[in-house]
Scaffold this motif. Structure first.
Motif, PDB file in Angstrom:
ATOM      1  N   PRO A 190      -3.647 -15.526  13.531  1.00 57.86           N
ATOM      2  CA  PRO A 190      -2.874 -15.308  14.111  1.00 57.86           C
ATOM      3  C   PRO A 190      -3.392 -14.210  14.322  1.00 57.86           C
ATOM      4  CG  PRO A 190      -2.018 -16.857  13.361  1.00 57.86           C
ATOM      5  CD  PRO A 190      -2.796 -16.571  11.980  1.00 57.86           C
ATOM      6  N   ALA A 191      -3.098 -13.090  13.869  1.00 58.36           N
ATOM      7  CA  ALA A 191      -3.061 -12.027  13.248  1.00 58.36           C
ATOM      8  C   ALA A 191      -4.720 -10.567  13.969  1.00 58.36           C
ATOM      9  CB  ALA A 191      -3.290 -10.985  11.924  1.00 58.36           C
ATOM     10  N   ALA A 192      -5.999 -11.618  13.593  1.00 56.23           N
ATOM     11  CA  ALA A 192      -6.737 -11.547  14.942  1.00 56.23           C
ATOM     12  C   ALA A 192      -6.848 -11.687  16.126  1.00 56.23           C
ATOM     13  CB  ALA A 192      -8.029 -12.260  13.573  1.00 56.23           C
ATOM     14  N   ILE A 193      -5.669 -13.018  16.351  1.00 52.78           N
ATOM     15  CA  ILE A 193      -5.778 -13.488  17.705  1.00 52.78           C
ATOM     16  C   ILE A 193      -5.051 -12.021  18.670  1.00 52.78           C
ATOM     17  CG2 ILE A 193      -4.786 -14.866  19.657  1.00 52.78           C
ATOM     18  CD1 ILE A 193      -5.200 -16.874  16.936  1.00 52.78           C
ATOM     19  N   LEU A 194      -3.758 -11.917  18.277  1.00 53.82           N
ATOM     20  CA  LEU A 194      -2.694 -10.897  18.519  1.00 53.82           C
ATOM     21  C   LEU A 194      -3.727  -9.866  18.896  1.00 53.82           C
ATOM     22  CD1 LEU A 194      -0.280 -10.142  19.047  1.00 53.82           C
ATOM     23  CD2 LEU A 194       0.276  -9.735  16.931  1.00 53.82           C
ATOM     24  N   PHE A 195      -4.807  -9.320  18.124  1.00 58.73           N
ATOM     25  CA  PHE A 195      -5.185  -8.196  17.105  1.00 58.73           C
ATOM     26  C   PHE A 195      -6.242  -7.878  19.143  1.00 58.73           C
ATOM     27  CE2 PHE A 195      -9.050  -5.789  17.017  1.00 58.73           C
ATOM     28  CZ  PHE A 195      -9.254  -4.511  17.052  1.00 58.73           C
ATOM     29  N   HIS A 196      -6.788  -9.145  19.002  1.00 61.51           N
ATOM     30  CA  HIS A 196      -7.852  -9.574  19.955  1.00 61.51           C
ATOM     31  C   HIS A 196      -7.432  -9.129  21.958  1.00 61.51           C
ATOM     32  CE1 HIS A 196     -11.210  -9.719  17.863  1.00 61.51           C
ATOM     33  NE2 HIS A 196     -10.965 -10.297  17.291  1.00 61.51           N
ATOM     34  N   ALA A 197      -5.801  -9.979  21.659  1.00 60.20           N
ATOM     35  CA  ALA A 197      -5.643  -9.808  22.873  1.00 60.20           C
ATOM     36  C   ALA A 197      -4.972  -8.801  23.239  1.00 60.20           C
ATOM     37  CB  ALA A 197      -4.090 -10.977  22.523  1.00 60.20           C
ATOM     38  N   LEU A 198      -4.240  -8.331  22.314  1.00 59.84           N
ATOM     39  CA  LEU A 198      -3.845  -6.691  22.334  1.00 59.84           C
ATOM     40  C   LEU A 198      -4.967  -5.992  22.605  1.00 59.84           C
ATOM     41  CD1 LEU A 198      -1.011  -6.320  19.571  1.00 59.84           C
ATOM     42  CD2 LEU A 198      -1.097  -6.519  22.428  1.00 59.84           C
ATOM     43  N   HIS A 199      -6.434  -5.141  22.136  1.00 58.55           N
ATOM     44  CA  HIS A 199      -6.927  -4.816  22.436  1.00 58.55           C
ATOM     45  C   HIS A 199      -7.701  -5.016  23.816  1.00 58.55           C
ATOM     46  CE1 HIS A 199     -10.725  -2.502  22.013  1.00 58.55           C
ATOM     47  NE2 HIS A 199     -10.678  -2.903  20.579  1.00 58.55           N
TER      48      HIS A 199
END
Length: 65
Positions: free
Chosen positions: A55-64
């Motif tokens: 979830p942290a990586a998915i959130l990071f990619h979404a925000l990036h």
């Protein structure tokens, strides 16, 4: 005395162009043939995919983006 002829990318190291670092090439070929190196690629790919699915990586990619 025997000679060792290693192949890299389909070309013999004792071919037309002699290697500048035959010892380095031998060590690299030997390490690539060890069981740990053989398992390294699939394990590394699994860990990369797993880390990207957290979830942290998915959130990071979404925000990036």
């Amino acid at each position: 005395m025997s000679t060792l002829s290693l192949h890299r990318d389909g070309h013999s190291l004792h071919g037309d162009t002699p290697s500048l670092h035959p010892v380095r090439d031998f060590i690299a070929d030997w390490l690539e043939a060890t069981p740990a190196a053989i398992l390294l690629h699939p394990v590394g790919a699994f860990l990369t995919d797993w880390a990207n699915a957290t979830p942290a990586a998915i959130l990071f990619h979404a925000l990036h983006h």
